[in-house]
Scaffold this motif. Structure first.
Motif, PDB file in Angstrom:
ATOM      1  N   UNK A   1       0.827  -1.210   0.000  1.00  0.00           N
ATOM      2  CA  UNK A   1       0.000   0.000   0.000  1.00  0.00           C
ATOM      3  C   UNK A   1       0.863   1.263   0.000  1.00  0.00           C
ATOM      4  N   UNK A   2       1.986   1.244   0.720  1.00  0.00           N
ATOM      5  CA  UNK A   2       2.875   2.401   0.714  1.00  0.00           C
ATOM      6  C   UNK A   2       3.437   2.613  -0.687  1.00  0.00           C
ATOM      7  N   UNK A   3       3.848   1.524  -1.339  1.00  0.00           N
ATOM      8  CA  UNK A   3       4.368   1.624  -2.709  1.00  0.00           C
ATOM      9  C   UNK A   3       3.282   2.127  -3.658  1.00  0.00           C
ATOM     10  N   UNK A   4       2.044   1.638  -3.495  1.00  0.00           N
ATOM     11  CA  UNK A   4       0.933   2.080  -4.334  1.00  0.00           C
ATOM     12  C   UNK A   4       0.639   3.562  -4.083  1.00  0.00           C
ATOM     13  N   UNK A   5       0.693   3.994  -2.824  1.00  0.00           N
ATOM     14  CA  UNK A   5       0.494   5.411  -2.508  1.00  0.00           C
ATOM     15  C   UNK A   5       1.500   6.279  -3.247  1.00  0.00           C
ATOM     16  N   UNK A   6       2.751   5.830  -3.250  1.00  0.00           N
ATOM     17  CA  UNK A   6       3.813   6.570  -3.946  1.00  0.00           C
ATOM     18  C   UNK A   6       3.517   6.645  -5.443  1.00  0.00           C
ATOM     19  N   UNK A   7       3.077   5.539  -6.032  1.00  0.00           N
ATOM     20  CA  UNK A   7       2.788   5.528  -7.475  1.00  0.00           C
ATOM     21  C   UNK A   7       1.577   6.411  -7.796  1.00  0.00           C
ATOM     22  N   UNK A   8       0.593   6.442  -6.916  1.00  0.00           N
ATOM     23  CA  UNK A   8      -0.567   7.315  -7.130  1.00  0.00           C
ATOM     24  C   UNK A   8      -0.161   8.773  -7.078  1.00  0.00           C
ATOM     25  N   UNK A   9       0.696   9.136  -6.121  1.00  0.00           N
ATOM     26  CA  UNK A   9       1.200  10.508  -6.062  1.00  0.00           C
ATOM     27  C   UNK A   9       1.954  10.836  -7.349  1.00  0.00           C
ATOM     28  N   UNK A  10       2.718   9.860  -7.839  1.00  0.00           N
ATOM     29  CA  UNK A  10       3.485  10.060  -9.078  1.00  0.00           C
ATOM     30  C   UNK A  10       2.544  10.279 -10.261  1.00  0.00           C
ATOM     31  N   UNK A  11       1.389   9.612 -10.282  1.00  0.00           N
ATOM     32  CA  UNK A  11       0.421   9.811 -11.364  1.00  0.00           C
ATOM     33  C   UNK A  11      -0.084  11.248 -11.382  1.00  0.00           C
ATOM     34  N   UNK A  12      -0.381  11.797 -10.199  1.00  0.00           N
ATOM     35  CA  UNK A  12      -0.827  13.194 -10.123  1.00  0.00           C
ATOM     36  C   UNK A  12       0.307  14.130 -10.549  1.00  0.00           C
ATOM     37  N   UNK A  13       1.518  13.832 -10.102  1.00  0.00           N
ATOM     38  CA  UNK A  13       2.704  14.599 -10.498  1.00  0.00           C
ATOM     39  C   UNK A  13       2.852  14.589 -12.024  1.00  0.00           C
ATOM     40  N   UNK A  14       2.712  13.408 -12.628  1.00  0.00           N
ATOM     41  CA  UNK A  14       2.846  13.295 -14.085  1.00  0.00           C
ATOM     42  C   UNK A  14       1.791  14.135 -14.802  1.00  0.00           C
TER      43      UNK A  14
END
Length: 104
Positions: free
Chosen positions: A72-85
């Motif tokens: 879940x922590x890794x998924x949270x990071x990837x979700x933040x990265x999606x918004x960043x992208x």
């Protein structure tokens, strides 16, 4: 004199509380890909940043509580990265104005 713009909505939340929840962003369970549809809050955030060139933002991704904590922590990071992208690619904002992270 010039009229003073009173911040409303997302801008007011950022300026008074220091953070804002982008609750119109949705992801399929277990996915870091933004669901298709209007990302009004990301567009509002981009507009805010264009009006405030000195502002910098940390984007924090979240998940639900089901499943493995590390995943879940890794998924949270990837979700933040999606918004960043979205903000750096779709809205053409400079990447240096953002950090993307999982919750602390």
């Amino acid at each position: 004199g010039e009229p003073v713009a009173v911040p409303t909505g997302l801008a007011a939340q950022l300026e008074t509380g220091g953070h804002v929840i982008l609750d119109d962003l949705t992801f399929a369970s277990g996915s870091a890909e933004l669901d298709p549809g209007p990302e009004a809050s990301l567009q509002s955030l981009a507009d805010y940043l264009e009006r405030h060139p000195d502002a910098a933002i940390t984007i924090v991704g979240h998940t639900d509580a089901s499943g493995n904590l590390a995943a879940n922590i890794a998924l949270s990071q990837r979700r933040a990265q999606s918004a960043f992208n979205y903000l750096t690619v779709e809205e053409s904002l400079p990447p240096a104005r953002f950090a993307a992270s999982a919750p602390r």
